[in-house]
Every structure is written in structure tokens, then in C-alpha cells.
Design a protein around this motif. Structure first.
Motif, PDB file in Angstrom:
ATOM      1  N   ASP A 335       0.826  -1.201   0.000  1.00  0.00           N
ATOM      2  CA  ASP A 335       0.000   0.000   0.000  1.00  0.00           C
ATOM      3  C   ASP A 335       0.863   1.254   0.000  1.00  0.00           C
ATOM      4  N   GLU A 336       0.243   2.403   0.152  1.00  0.00           N
ATOM      5  CA  GLU A 336       0.944   3.673   0.085  1.00  0.00           C
ATOM      6  C   GLU A 336       1.931   3.861   1.236  1.00  0.00           C
ATOM      7  N   LYS A 337       1.723   3.163   2.337  1.00  0.00           N
ATOM      8  CA  LYS A 337       2.599   3.300   3.493  1.00  0.00           C
ATOM      9  C   LYS A 337       3.743   2.293   3.502  1.00  0.00           C
ATOM     10  N   SER A 338       3.802   1.419   2.492  1.00  0.00           N
ATOM     11  CA  SER A 338       4.819   0.379   2.440  1.00  0.00           C
ATOM     12  C   SER A 338       6.120   0.947   1.886  1.00  0.00           C
ATOM     13  N   PHE A 339       7.109   1.138   2.763  1.00  0.00           N
ATOM     14  CA  PHE A 339       8.364   1.757   2.334  1.00  0.00           C
ATOM     15  C   PHE A 339       9.046   0.927   1.255  1.00  0.00           C
ATOM     16  N   GLY A 340       9.163  -0.383   1.476  1.00  0.00           N
ATOM     17  CA  GLY A 340       9.873  -1.238   0.530  1.00  0.00           C
ATOM     18  C   GLY A 340       9.227  -1.240  -0.837  1.00  0.00           C
ATOM     19  N   PHE A 341       7.909  -1.484  -0.872  1.00  0.00           N
ATOM     20  CA  PHE A 341       7.209  -1.546  -2.160  1.00  0.00           C
ATOM     21  C   PHE A 341       7.287  -0.200  -2.868  1.00  0.00           C
ATOM     22  N   GLN A 342       7.093   0.879  -2.131  1.00  0.00           N
ATOM     23  CA  GLN A 342       7.062   2.205  -2.752  1.00  0.00           C
ATOM     24  C   GLN A 342       8.436   2.641  -3.253  1.00  0.00           C
ATOM     25  N   ILE A 343       9.518   2.281  -2.543  1.00  0.00           N
ATOM     26  CA  ILE A 343      10.850   2.671  -3.018  1.00  0.00           C
ATOM     27  C   ILE A 343      11.229   1.874  -4.256  1.00  0.00           C
ATOM     28  N   ILE A 344      10.806   0.602  -4.323  1.00  0.00           N
ATOM     29  CA  ILE A 344      11.047  -0.200  -5.526  1.00  0.00           C
ATOM     30  C   ILE A 344      10.212   0.352  -6.679  1.00  0.00           C
ATOM     31  N   LYS A 345       8.954   0.662  -6.406  1.00  0.00           N
ATOM     32  CA  LYS A 345       8.075   1.227  -7.429  1.00  0.00           C
ATOM     33  C   LYS A 345       8.633   2.544  -7.961  1.00  0.00           C
ATOM     34  N   LYS A 346       9.059   3.424  -7.058  1.00  0.00           N
ATOM     35  CA  LYS A 346       9.608   4.719  -7.459  1.00  0.00           C
ATOM     36  C   LYS A 346      10.840   4.539  -8.337  1.00  0.00           C
ATOM     37  N   THR A 347      11.709   3.604  -7.950  1.00  0.00           N
ATOM     38  CA  THR A 347      12.921   3.355  -8.721  1.00  0.00           C
ATOM     39  C   THR A 347      12.580   2.808 -10.106  1.00  0.00           C
ATOM     40  N   VAL A 348      11.631   1.878 -10.163  1.00  0.00           N
ATOM     41  CA  VAL A 348      11.215   1.314 -11.447  1.00  0.00           C
ATOM     42  C   VAL A 348      10.686   2.412 -12.366  1.00  0.00           C
ATOM     43  N   LEU A 349       9.858   3.294 -11.827  1.00  0.00           N
ATOM     44  CA  LEU A 349       9.272   4.356 -12.642  1.00  0.00           C
ATOM     45  C   LEU A 349      10.304   5.384 -13.084  1.00  0.00           C
ATOM     46  N   GLU A 350      11.355   5.569 -12.291  1.00  0.00           N
ATOM     47  CA  GLU A 350      12.415   6.481 -12.703  1.00  0.00           C
ATOM     48  C   GLU A 350      13.224   5.913 -13.868  1.00  0.00           C
ATOM     49  N   ILE A 351      13.380   4.600 -13.887  1.00  0.00           N
ATOM     50  CA  ILE A 351      14.158   3.950 -14.951  1.00  0.00           C
ATOM     51  C   ILE A 351      13.273   3.617 -16.149  1.00  0.00           C
ATOM     52  N   PHE A 352      12.060   3.099 -15.873  1.00  0.00           N
ATOM     53  CA  PHE A 352      11.126   2.710 -16.934  1.00  0.00           C
ATOM     54  C   PHE A 352       9.869   3.573 -16.788  1.00  0.00           C
ATOM     55  N   SER A 353       9.901   4.762 -17.290  1.00  0.00           N
ATOM     56  CA  SER A 353       8.859   5.750 -16.999  1.00  0.00           C
ATOM     57  C   SER A 353       7.503   5.412 -17.599  1.00  0.00           C
TER      58      SER A 353
END
Length: 407
Positions: A335-353
Motif C-alpha cells: 500500500d501507500e505506506k509500504s516503504f519497501g514496495f514504494q521505493i522499488i516502485k519509485k525506482t522502477v518508474l524512474e528507470i522505466f517511466s
């Protein structure tokens, strides 16, 4: 004796990544002779560390298997490296180490410390590598914020009807069980057969297991989140159906179970993989044995599966033994409060926009399961871009790639 020191993987690593092995920020140790554990020190020791996982071992390969290049040559063809393990899982190994080497050369010093674990026997369950590394960390009282291991990837054109590529992050993986069924009777001669034989009794038990699959559980595991995250990328009417799983879950589950590859997405699967009986054509076998392999849906437990096998077989003459098995891993937060999932998601979107990110369930097992006592959040993703045809290059089947092909 007489071999160059370059045949030693540790020496090769020190030459390839000299900054990693010389940095004062990094501690390195060998575990169980072949696995590697790195600790990258952070400037704020009060922050919980995380763990990046990969493995260096591969399954066997021979040149007769249809390789475009010798399987252990790492030959480059048209900008791609061909070789056993380039996807599973050397891409993670080299990606992690190369990124760290580059960052250290740039003066990188993290605030949050982290570990890197490179196991050496993941393909044979990780009982020497990952298990011992996890034990070392546990003995030191280490708790982890999250773990990132191999798993899903970016899928482009592999999910029928989906507009654009999708990056799936595994939030759980199925459990497994290997169960032996056996029937033992007094041996006899084929000229005077009894009304039932050990083979016949066992065959009937196996047939009952095949005729009565485990219950359909679509919507009770992390696969629900996969559909909900991807729903907006489909056209009507699929978008409407996937956006209203409270109503359409039974329908989607019924559709998915029609094919073997998508059936694995909705239930615990049952596969009879070995059947052994008899020593001679005119001797009635005294012992018949069958092995059943099950992949357990996250909404079930190992004990529930064993109880269902017992009730389905329904014959006291059939001995049921659990050879090996484990419960599905808990579903990690997404969910939105999940640090691990959100940091992986953010990194993925930065590389694969251009991708859409969604959680998913892995049907295969990884080394990550051995770290479940050190964290509540384990994720499975590798930053590789797959297009049609690429999945034939490796054995592991990503089930979610095909889950909408029948809708």
C-alpha cells in the motif's frame, strides 16, 4: 594445483570490482565457502537496513540443448550476452555489484545501511547458501526493513489486452509440498490375482486427486491486487470486469481455471510426478508408490492441503507421507505506506517511466523465503525488459504474464 588464481571467483570479483573490496564502508565475508555477504555501512545506524539478494549458481546445460552460443561462453551477439544464468540470476548479481562499484567511485555514502547476499545454491533450495547467511544475520540480531530478490520483470506485449508495459513486483510466492502415497500388500503371482492390487488401489487414489482439484481461491490472495492495479490499462469491457472483482471474481476464476497455465494462478496445484511399482511382469507388486508435487496458494496452509489430500484419497490402505514442504510466504505490504514496495516502485518508474507497476504472486520459489524471520516485507523483481519471445529463453514461467490471455 597449477591453475591461475583467476579461476577463483573471489579473486575475479576483487579484480572486477576493486572499489567494493577496498572501500572502508564495506565489510565482506564468505559464508559456507561459496556464498558472499556484504555489509554497506550507513551514516545513520538507527535506520533499519534492507537486503538485496541474488544467486550465482545455475542449472546444468549442454550445447545440445539448442543454444545459439555455447551455454557458458557469455558470448555477445547483437548487443546481448548469451549464456546460462544471464537472466537467472547473473543479471541481478552483476547489476547490484556494478551499481555499487559505480556509486562508490562517485563518492556515494548511504544514510541507510544495507546488505548484499549472493547465494551459491538457490537452484537446489538454498539450504547451504541462503540458509547459512540468514542464520548469520539472525545470530547478530539483524532485523531488515525489506528484502529484494529475483522474481518478476517488466513485461511488454506479454499480457494480452494491456495497454503498455507492466512491471510486476512479487509480494508473495506459493508454498510447496512433496507428498508420497504408498500402498503395501502381500505379494502374489499374476496367475492368482486378488480382487485389488497395490497398483490398482494407488492408481485409484491418484485418480481421485486428479479428479478433485484443490478449491478455487481466486480473489483471496495477492492476485486480486494485480488485477486492481492493472484494470485501468485495459479497454472496456475487461476494465469494467477487473475493476469490480467484488462481483466478478467467481467468473474470472472460472475462466482462468480452464487452462493449465492460468489455473495455477487460482488454486493450489496438484501434479503426480512419479509412480513406481512392480519388479516383474508376472509378479503382483507388494509395494506401489507415487509422488505428488503441490504448489500452495497463499490463501491456504500446508496443513490444510494435507488434510484435503487425506479426505480426497479416503482410503486407509493408502499411506500418506509429507516428504518436504512449506507454507506460502506471507503477503508483503504493497500500500501507500509500504516503504519497501514504494521505493522499488519509485525506482522502477524512474528507470522505466512508461510502465504500470502492480503487485503479483510468484509461482516459483526463491532464496528470499529463508529470510522471512528477519523481515515482514519480501519483494521479488528484476529490472529486465521482456518482449514476446524472450520468455522462451529461460525455464521459469512467470504466470502473471498470461493470466488475461483467456479473458
Amino acid at each position: 594445483a597449477g591453475k591461475s588464481h583467476l579461476s577463483n571467483p573471489l579473486h575475479i570479483g576483487m579484480l572486477s570490482f576493486p572499489t567494493i573490496f577496498s572501500s572502508s564502508l564495506i565489510q565482506h565475508e564468505l559464508v559456507a565457502n561459496y556464498s558472499h555477504l556484504f555489509w554497506v555501512q550507513g551514516s545513520q545506524p538507527d535506520l533499519l537496513p534492507y537486503l538485496l539478494l541474488a544467486h550465482t549458481d545455475v542449472v546444468p546445460a549442454s550445447e545440445s540443448d539448442g543454444w545459439d552460443a555455447p551455454p557458458f561462453s557469455a558470448k555477445e551477439i547483437d548487443g546481448f550476452i548469451y549464456g546460462r544464468g544471464t537472466i537467472d540470476d547473473k543479471s541481478s548479481v552483476m547489476g547490484i555489484l556494478q551499481a555499487l562499484e559505480y556509486l562508490l567511485l562517485k563518492g556515494y555514502a548511504p544514510r541507510r545501511g544495507f546488505y548484499i547476499s549472493l547465494g551459491h545454491d538457490e537452484e537446489v533450495m538454498g539450504y547451504m547458501g541462503a540458509v547459512n547467511i540468514a542464520s548469520v544475520l539472525k545470530q547478530r540480531g539483524v532485523q531488515l526493513l525489506f528484502v529484494l530478490d529475483e522474481g518478476f520483470a517488466v513485461f511488454d506485449g506479454l499480457i494480452s489486452g494491456l495497454e503498455g508495459p507492466a512491471a510486476l513486483i512479487g509480494t508473495s510466492e506459493k508454498g510447496f509440498a512433496t507428498v508420497k502415497l504408498s500402498v503395501s500388500m502381500i505379494p502374489g503371482h499374476s496367475s492368482m490375482p486378488p480382487s485389488e492390487t497395490s497398483i490398482g488401489i494407488l492408481a485409484a487414489a491418484v485418480k481421485r486427486l486428479e479428479d478433485n482439484p484443490m478449491p478455487r481461491l481466486f480473489g483471496y490472495g495477492p492476485e486480486r491486487g494485480t488485477f486492481e492495479h492493472l484494470a485501468h490499462k485495459f479497454s472496456v469491457p475487461v476494465r469494467f470486469i477487473m475493476s469490480n472483482l467484488w462481483l466478478f471474481s467467481p467468473l474470472i476464476g472460472w475462466v482462468l481455471e480452464r487452462k493449465p497455465d492460468t489455473n495455477a494462478f487460482v488454486r493450489t496445484t496438484t501434479a503426480v510426478t512419479m509412480f513406481n511399482a512392480g519388479v516383474k511382469e508376472n509378479v503382483i507388486a507388494s509395494l506401489a508408490e507415487a509422488y505428488v508435487n503441490l504448489r500452495i496458494h497463499p490463501a491456504q496452509s500446508l496443513q490444510e492441503v494435507m488434510d484435503l489430500i487425506q479426505s480426497t484419497v479416503g482410503d486407509q490402505r493408502v499411506k500418506i507421507e509429507l516428504i518436504d514442504g512449506s507454507d506460502p510466504l506471507p503477503v508483503s505490504s504493497a500500500d501507500e505506506k509500504s516503504f519497501g514496495f514504494q521505493i522499488i516502485k519509485k525506482t522502477v518508474l524512474e528507470i522505466f517511466s512508461t510502465v504500470t507497476v502492480a503487485p503479483g504472486i510468484c509461482v516459483g520459489n526463491t532464496d528470499s523465503r529463508h529470510y522471512k524471520d528477519l523481515t515482514s516485507d519480501i519483494y521479488r523483481f528484476i529490472p529486465i525488459w521482456f518482449k514476446p519471445g524472450d520468455t522462451q529463453r529461460f525455464v521459469f514461467v512467470f504466470l502473471t504474464m498470461v493470466f488475461v490471455t483467456v479473458i
